[in-house]
Scaffold this active site. Structure first.
Site, PDB file in Angstrom:
ATOM      1  N   ARG A  95       0.722  -1.135   0.106  1.00 44.97           N
ATOM      2  CA  ARG A  95      -0.057   0.055  -0.066  1.00 44.97           C
ATOM      3  C   ARG A  95       0.771   1.274   0.181  1.00 44.97           C
ATOM      4  NH1 ARG A  95      -5.115   1.904   1.827  1.00 44.97           N
ATOM      5  NH2 ARG A  95      -5.125   3.730   2.906  1.00 44.97           N
ATOM      6  N   LEU A 128      -6.454   8.319  -1.439  1.00 42.42           N
ATOM      7  CA  LEU A 128      -6.341   6.976  -1.368  1.00 42.42           C
ATOM      8  C   LEU A 128      -7.155   6.759  -0.265  1.00 42.42           C
ATOM      9  CD1 LEU A 128      -5.050   4.202  -1.647  1.00 42.42           C
ATOM     10  CD2 LEU A 128      -3.298   4.879  -0.080  1.00 42.42           C
ATOM     11  N   SER A 129      -8.299   5.980  -0.353  1.00 43.73           N
ATOM     12  CA  SER A 129      -9.255   5.739   1.067  1.00 43.73           C
ATOM     13  C   SER A 129      -8.730   4.841   2.038  1.00 43.73           C
ATOM     14  CB  SER A 129     -10.609   4.938   0.231  1.00 43.73           C
ATOM     15  OG  SER A 129     -11.124   5.788  -0.554  1.00 43.73           O
ATOM     16  N   ALA A 130      -9.309   4.954   3.229  1.00 45.13           N
ATOM     17  CA  ALA A 130      -8.778   4.335   4.245  1.00 45.13           C
ATOM     18  C   ALA A 130      -8.857   2.820   3.785  1.00 45.13           C
ATOM     19  CB  ALA A 130      -9.607   4.699   5.630  1.00 45.13           C
ATOM     20  N   PHE A 272     -16.721   9.854   1.203  1.00 45.01           N
ATOM     21  CA  PHE A 272     -15.948   9.825  -0.405  1.00 45.01           C
ATOM     22  C   PHE A 272     -15.687  11.307  -0.898  1.00 45.01           C
ATOM     23  CE2 PHE A 272     -16.022   5.345   0.040  1.00 45.01           C
ATOM     24  CZ  PHE A 272     -14.846   4.898  -0.665  1.00 45.01           C
TER      25      PHE A 272
END
Length: 454
Positions: A95, A128-130, A272
């Protein structure tokens, strides 16, 4: 962690082989290059200036691998990860390579979204989403080997996770409207060894018809509506997972086909960055004071702004339901979809510190607006209801009337629908003939959302 999931994580970690960055790599490739490769596919080992393959594990490599393993463990404990396949994918993909300027600990924090691009005013354009919500949405999607998947809203990392899930026999297409984000995703995916992911520059409203139909469409930006192109490009037995905006609240909803319509399989709380482009939607905001706003989904709705500004500074009343205050995200969805006069009330820290509004208003709280008055949910300690009791504050000349109406909704939720997943969410496109129900009907540009409660 479940033993089967733990085994999948261990296998994925053991399959990794050390590699580095080619000597002729570009600056972007060096910044995105993996310190630990994914679990499948070919990897190019790094070579030093003498052309000898480098095999020593660096400190950062070992630390990243350890943090990645810890992240997967935490996501399993949180039940964001529920399957062996998602656990293995998240254990395989490095990641941190997709946010190279972030500290490793930040990249692998389970609940840490990372903004990768902002506009001139500092507003997030892409992130970048959790890892937590990415795992949740992948579980909702139930992606299997051999599937064809479209990701709407690119970043690279999530596409790499999906590439792991579809395996070599499947295909992932990732699209974004921002040329800079597209190039960034391509560079990082290439450096990480995921060249089989296709990254496309396109407007979300149009999808990517050239490689349709898709078994899964996974949307990774906040959407106010579901464009017709998504339905047209979805396979007959396909599924769309989309963060859909419903009267100011967002839920990640897994939709399956139901004739011409879509019906929910599950829904989860999320947030989001909103869409850009043709399908973008600007939320209506009504200011009641400096730092106090009403957020409304319906642009045509009539609001007596002057009367509500006056009401805000009138003495408030309180009414209590005698019911427990719990599952706030679930009751929020119930309130917003069971009275057409609901909106969202938001206040800044200054007004909360002055106790003009409760702390819940800092995150946004469902507000019932009626003429010159409004009411919103609050809580107080009450051991008889299990710790906290759900109640209402109301402002305005008709405060008592609107508070009573709100409390009745809270009691109906507690007495009839008090559980997670009680809502059935349907999306009905304009092409499908359907009569509008009296409650739970949320009109959209291309159709309508209908929410019913069992």
């Amino acid at each position: 962690m479940d033993a089967g999931v733990a085994l999948a994580v261990l296998v994925a970690l053991l399959q990794k082989k050390q590699h580095g960055v080619p000597a002729d790599a570009s600056e972007d490739e060096r910044r995105c290059a993996p310190s630990a490769p994914r679990a499948s596919g070919e990897h190019r080992p790094a070579k030093n200036k003498e052309g000898i393959t480098v095999t020593d594990v660096t400190t950062d490599d070992a630390r990243a691998a350890k943090l990645r393993e810890g992240m997967v463990d935490e996501l399993c404990d949180m039940e964001a990860i529920r399957s062996k396949s998602v656990a293995a994918a998240m254990a395989a993909v490095p990641r941190h390579l997709f946010v190279p300027d972030e500290p490793l600990e930040s990249a692998y924090a389970a609940n840490n979204p990372v903004v990768v691009k902002r506009d001139g005013n500092g507003m997030a354009l892409s992130s970048l989403s959790a890892a937590h919500i990415q795992a949740v949405m992948l579980e909702q999607a139930e992606i299997e080997p051999g599937m064809r998947v479209l990701e709407i809203g690119s970043g690279g990392y999530n596409a790499a996770l999906m590439a792991e899930l579809v395996s070599e026999s499947g295909h992932v297409v990732s699209m974004d409207i921002d040329e800079e984000i597209v190039e960034r995703a391509r560079t990082c995916l290439h450096a990480a060894g995921y060249d089989r992911v296709t990254v496309v520059l396109a407007d979300a409203e149009e999808g990517v018809p050239g490689t349709a139909p898709y078994d899964r469409i996974l949307v990774t930006a906040g959407s106010w509506d579901i464009p017709p192109a998504w339905l047209e490009q979805l396979a007959d037995d396909g599924r769309i997972v989309v963060p859909l905006r419903l009267k100011g609240a967002t839920r990640s909803i897994a939709f399956d086909r139901d004739g011409e319509a879509l019906v929910s399989r599950s829904y989860r709380l999320c947030g989001f960055v909103p869409f850009q482009g043709t399908g973008s939607h600007t939320e209506r905001r009504v200011s009641l004071d400096d730092g106090v706003v009403l957020r409304l989904d319906d642009e045509a709705r009539q609001i007596d702004e002057a009367a509500l500004r006056t009401a805000l500074h009138l003495p408030r009343i309180e009414r209590w339901s005698g019911r427990a205050f719990d599952m706030p995200d679930e009751v929020e969805l119930f309130l917003l979809t069971n009275d057409p006069d609901m909106a969202i009330l938001h206040a800044d820290e200054k007004h909360i510190a002055q106790e003009l509004l409760p702390p819940s208003a800092s995150r946004g709280v469902p507000v019932l607006i009626s003429g010159d008055s409004f009411a919103y949910r609050t809580r107080r300690q009450n051991e008889e209801t299990g710790g906290f009791e759900s109640g209402v504050y109301a402002h305005g000349f008709s405060a008592d009337k609107v508070a009573t109406r709100y409390v009745e909704l809270l009691r109906r939720w507690a007495d009839r629908h008090h559980r997670r997943g009680a809502a059935c969410i349907r999306y009905i496109p304009k092409t499908a003939q359907a009569s509008a129900p009296s409650t739970g009907f949320i009109p959209k540009r291309h159709g309508a959302v209908v929410v019913s409660w069992s």
